[in-house]
Design a protein around this motif. Structure first.
Motif, mmCIF file in Angstrom:
data_model
loop_
_atom_site.group_PDB
_atom_site.id
_atom_site.type_symbol
_atom_site.label_atom_id
_atom_site.label_comp_id
_atom_site.label_asym_id
_atom_site.label_seq_id
_atom_site.Cartn_x
_atom_site.Cartn_y
_atom_site.Cartn_z
ATOM 1 N N PHE A 87 0.209 -0.053 4.994
ATOM 2 C CA PHE A 87 0.767 0.436 3.702
ATOM 3 C C PHE A 87 0.533 2.105 3.872
ATOM 4 O O PHE A 87 1.458 2.844 3.136
ATOM 5 C CB PHE A 87 -0.127 -0.352 2.558
ATOM 6 C CG PHE A 87 0.158 0.370 1.093
ATOM 7 C CD1 PHE A 87 1.236 -0.466 0.279
ATOM 8 C CD2 PHE A 87 -0.278 1.405 0.498
ATOM 9 C CE1 PHE A 87 1.588 0.122 -0.884
ATOM 10 C CE2 PHE A 87 -0.140 1.966 -0.720
ATOM 11 C CZ PHE A 87 0.933 1.331 -1.257
ATOM 12 N N VAL A 88 -0.669 2.428 4.231
ATOM 13 C CA VAL A 88 -0.822 3.892 4.251
ATOM 14 C C VAL A 88 0.063 4.576 5.199
ATOM 15 O O VAL A 88 0.491 5.710 4.876
ATOM 16 C CB VAL A 88 -2.327 4.000 4.780
ATOM 17 C CG1 VAL A 88 -2.544 5.507 5.064
ATOM 18 C CG2 VAL A 88 -3.395 3.706 3.609
ATOM 19 N N ALA A 89 0.376 3.689 6.505
ATOM 20 C CA ALA A 89 1.165 4.417 7.394
ATOM 21 C C ALA A 89 2.734 4.469 6.833
ATOM 22 O O ALA A 89 3.385 5.315 6.982
ATOM 23 C CB ALA A 89 1.183 3.594 8.609
ATOM 24 N N MET A 90 2.906 3.487 5.981
ATOM 25 C CA MET A 90 4.445 3.479 5.429
ATOM 26 C C MET A 90 4.563 4.434 4.504
ATOM 27 O O MET A 90 5.774 5.213 4.264
ATOM 28 C CB MET A 90 4.618 2.134 4.819
ATOM 29 C CG MET A 90 5.988 2.148 4.076
ATOM 30 S SD MET A 90 5.733 2.306 2.233
ATOM 31 C CE MET A 90 4.787 0.983 1.903
ATOM 32 N N GLN A 91 3.449 4.629 3.607
ATOM 33 C CA GLN A 91 3.456 5.923 2.674
ATOM 34 C C GLN A 91 3.412 7.195 3.266
ATOM 35 O O GLN A 91 4.233 8.233 2.721
ATOM 36 C CB GLN A 91 2.217 5.861 1.653
ATOM 37 C CG GLN A 91 2.425 4.647 0.535
ATOM 38 C CD GLN A 91 3.553 4.755 -0.328
ATOM 39 O OE1 GLN A 91 4.159 5.829 -0.836
ATOM 40 N NE2 GLN A 91 3.820 3.388 -0.808
ATOM 41 N N LYS A 92 2.845 7.184 4.448
ATOM 42 C CA LYS A 92 3.061 8.593 5.291
ATOM 43 C C LYS A 92 4.522 8.733 5.705
ATOM 44 O O LYS A 92 4.950 10.022 5.413
ATOM 45 C CB LYS A 92 1.989 8.719 6.204
ATOM 46 C CG LYS A 92 0.518 8.684 5.700
ATOM 47 C CD LYS A 92 -0.292 8.762 6.939
ATOM 48 C CE LYS A 92 -2.003 8.750 6.734
ATOM 49 N NZ LYS A 92 -2.657 8.775 7.962
ATOM 50 N N HIS A 93 5.093 7.729 6.266
ATOM 51 C CA HIS A 93 6.302 7.979 6.691
ATOM 52 C C HIS A 93 7.320 8.219 5.527
ATOM 53 O O HIS A 93 8.179 9.024 5.824
ATOM 54 C CB HIS A 93 6.714 6.484 7.495
ATOM 55 C CG HIS A 93 7.735 6.558 8.168
ATOM 56 N ND1 HIS A 93 8.521 5.389 8.481
ATOM 57 C CD2 HIS A 93 8.784 7.478 8.691
ATOM 58 C CE1 HIS A 93 9.551 5.645 9.266
ATOM 59 N NE2 HIS A 93 9.704 7.180 9.300
ATOM 60 N N LEU A 94 7.242 7.540 4.455
ATOM 61 C CA LEU A 94 8.146 7.727 3.515
ATOM 62 C C LEU A 94 8.217 9.350 3.136
ATOM 63 O O LEU A 94 9.160 9.903 2.777
ATOM 64 C CB LEU A 94 7.970 6.704 2.196
ATOM 65 C CG LEU A 94 8.100 5.345 2.456
ATOM 66 C CD1 LEU A 94 7.912 4.482 1.292
ATOM 67 C CD2 LEU A 94 9.881 5.045 2.545
ATOM 68 N N ALA A 95 6.978 9.469 2.824
ATOM 69 C CA ALA A 95 6.548 10.825 2.234
ATOM 70 C C ALA A 95 7.238 12.110 3.041
ATOM 71 O O ALA A 95 7.649 13.042 2.650
ATOM 72 C CB ALA A 95 5.249 11.250 1.869
ATOM 73 N N ALA A 96 6.952 11.841 4.406
ATOM 74 C CA ALA A 96 7.541 12.867 5.464
ATOM 75 C C ALA A 96 9.069 12.821 5.516
ATOM 76 O O ALA A 96 9.472 14.008 5.351
ATOM 77 C CB ALA A 96 6.776 12.505 6.734
ATOM 78 N N VAL A 97 9.646 11.638 5.668
ATOM 79 C CA VAL A 97 11.067 11.626 5.768
ATOM 80 C C VAL A 97 11.732 12.025 4.570
ATOM 81 O O VAL A 97 12.700 12.812 4.527
ATOM 82 C CB VAL A 97 11.377 10.405 6.127
ATOM 83 C CG1 VAL A 97 12.966 9.995 6.039
ATOM 84 C CG2 VAL A 97 10.764 9.790 7.514
#
Length: 611
Positions: free
Chosen positions: A561-571
């Motif tokens: 979940f944390v990895a996904m939120q980082k990915h979404l926020a960056a992209v």
């Protein structure tokens, strides 16, 4: 409240309604399941209609976006009333004497010592209280020659001070331009203007009681369906999870988009205020000719075209910024086509609503009752049909191809107890690089849609995104959102009935039944959307947080979940630390750092390693 709950936390959506919420005056989802930031203000194809520059619940206002009427048109507080003719003259507007010493119609001065319809004797020069004794529903003429129109309250002259459209003695029967009212009610005559009728004050009291009842029901539904507390979380800390370069890029993008966004917001307020407080709307539509219903439709076209033309440069500015940051893949031809299609959908829905509204106002004194019912029904119908009628105008949808991802997603939905017939993929990559997913519709039209750009992410992250969407479906967020939106639309109809009377004096229209009132109604809808937007965002953020919580409960994988939120926020270049004003006005979702903080709190509570 056409419903889409979206997923990406800040995606400037392409190919689907930005931010995920519809506002056709219908509105509204909870802003998206996992995404919403200022880039959501960039109008996405398929965004729901609404006059003026719609701040959809949870979406950030983008240049070129329309004010979405979160409320459907309501109604006018006054029935058409006739105006005075010269003292001692024949009743204006009939073109004939009212019979031997017959009582005058509302608004004309009663002759000396003549009895009024309800049996009292009228003082010389006082307006009579009743309609003609004959009860033939004739509309009476207009203002004193050279004088201003008399209002329905106590015979004061209208502020415009302009003579009415028909001079004394030039009136006509309502079976001309004015239609006879059903059930013996008063008819609307465009040349006569509003008539002051017995019982107007009672009608306003009834409408006020209905307004209070609807507000109480809305508050009860919101209180029942909104999760006000889920977990105690610590303060968000962007520096803990994002590199300095990512934070700097987010701040630069926010600075580049803030100016056009705030200019768009200011223009939306200014245009709506001009339509509501000046004769601008009436002047824009006064030259239109034809039957009243045609003038209503053409009036909507004119107002939408003018506002779209004013916002067009801002839309181009914002699109240029999106391209500079790599978020938009559209060419100008595609971008223009999307905006024109969106304006067409908006115009169609607004014209439909306003034709029905004006038709009711021309026929019924209590037209706010069927208008409120119709607004509610239209909101529900739009939420049901939008996924299968309007979304395909902007995107192509294909079933997710067979493979482990599709198998895992359908198995997860079955394990969660959420019936899902299919998972669809939208061809968003032809417009954007952003990642997103959403759930829309309900019942037979409910579907989960993922952007094709999301399929490039690691499979566990895609599954977490869909788990978030399943949380919306399991809790019936779209259904509750539609119910709240429908009730809000009904409340808007009643509220318009109550406020239109005072407003119309400054706008140069005689009644909401006047086709020239289109601009005023659209301006009021836009202002209503702006005023209620922050409250909708508060509810939306809580709904989105619950969907996040559901995805953690279903996957039990806070690290992903944390990895996904980082990915979404960056992209998607999410705003990692929105200021207070932007958070209140635009944020339909918690920020990325807030969602990460929640995942860590969940991990500590459930004895899972804290990511």
């Amino acid at each position: 409240m056409s419903e889409r709950q979206e997923t990406d936390d800040s995606a400037p959506e392409a190919g689907t309604p930005a931010g995920g919420d519809r506002a056709d005056g219908l509105e509204q989802g909870h802003g998206g399941t996992m995404a919403a930031t200022k880039d959501d203000d960039h109008q996405g194809p398929g965004d729901a209609p609404g006059f003026g520059g719609d701040p959809r619940p949870g979406d950030h206002l983008r240049p070129g976006d329309r004010l979405q009427p979160g409320v459907l048109p309501a109604a006018d507080a006054k029935r058409p009333s006739s105006t005075d003719g010269p003292s001692g003259a024949e009743p204006a507007g009939t073109g004939e004497r009212a019979g031997t010493e017959q009582p005058t119609v509302t608004g004309d001065r009663a002759r000396t010592a003549q009895p009024t319809q309800d049996g009292d004797r009228a003082e010389q020069g006082d307006p009579a209280e009743g309609d003609r004794a004959e009860g033939d529903n004739r509309a009476v003429g207009s203002d004193r020659a050279g004088g201003g129109e008399r209002t329905a309250e106590g015979g004061e002259r209208a502020e415009s001070g302009e003579p009415g459209e028909g001079a004394a003695g030039e009136g006509r029967r309502t079976d001309g331009s004015g239609d006879r009212a059903v059930s013996g009610g008063p008819a609307y005559d465009e040349k006569a203007g509003p008539r002051h009728l017995p019982g107007d004050a009672r009608l306003r009291r009834q409408a006020a009681l209905a307004l209070a009842a609807l507000a109480a029901v809305i508050l009860a539904v919101v209180a029942f369906s909104t999760p006000w507390h889920l977990l105690d979380t610590g303060p968000p800390d962007p520096a803990r999870d994002f590199r300095a370069a990512e934070i700097a890029r987010s701040q630069a993008f926010d600075a580049a988009t803030s100016l056009p966004s705030y200019i768009a917001l200011a223009l939306s307020v200014l245009l709506a205020a001009l339509l509501v407080a000046t004769p601008l709307g009436a002047r824009l539509t006064a030259w239109l000719r034809g039957p009243w219903w045609l003038r209503v439709i053409l009036g909507v076209v004119v107002v939408v075209a003018v506002t779209e033309a004013i916002r067009w440069p801002l839309g181009m500015w914002f699109e240029t910024v999106m391209r500079e940051y790599g978020l938009s893949t559209q060419g100008w031809a595609s971008w223009t086509g999307d905006r024109l299609k969106n304006a067409g959908v908006e115009t169609f829905l607004l014209a439909l609503m306003l034709v029905v509204l004006v038709a009711l106002a021309r026929r019924l004194r209590r037209w706010w009752i069927p208008a409120a019912v119709g607004a509610f029904m239209l909101t529900v119908a739009a939420s049901f049909v939008y996924p299968v009628v309007f979304e395909p105008m902007f995107n192509d949808f294909t079933p997710m191809r067979e493979g482990s991802l599709r198998t895992n997603l359908l198995a997860m939905a079955e394990r969660d107890g959420v019936p899902v017939e299919d998972v669809l993929v939208a061809d968003a990559s032809r417009r954007t690089t952003a990642l997103n997913a959403y759930v829309s519709g309900f019942g037979a039209t409910r579907r989960i849609v993922v952007f094709d750009t999301l399929l490039r992410a690691p499979q566990p992250e895609v599954e977490l995104v869909v788990a978030h969407e399943l949380g919306h479906a399991k809790r019936d967020d779209v259904l509750y959102g539609t119910l709240i939106g429908g009730l809000g639309s009904a409340l808007g109809a009643v509220l318009l009935f109550l406020v239109f009377g005072p407003v119309r004096r400054r706008t140069g229209v005689t009644s909401i039944a006047d086709p020239r009132a289109v601009g005023v109604v659209m301006g009021l809808m836009s202002l209503g959307s702006l005023l209620f937007g922050p409250a909708q965002n508060v509810v939306s953020r809580r709904i989105e947080a619950r969907a996040d919580f559901h995805s953690l409960e279903l996957t039990r994988d806070p690290a992903t979940f944390v990895a996904m939120q980082k990915h979404l926020a960056a992209v998607n270049i999410s705003d990692l630390s929105p200021d207070a004003v932007e958070y209140v006005l635009y944020a339909s979702h918690p920020s990325g750092p807030e969602r990460i903080a929640m995942a860590r709190s969940w991990a500590r509570l459930n004895g899972v390693p804290v990511p």
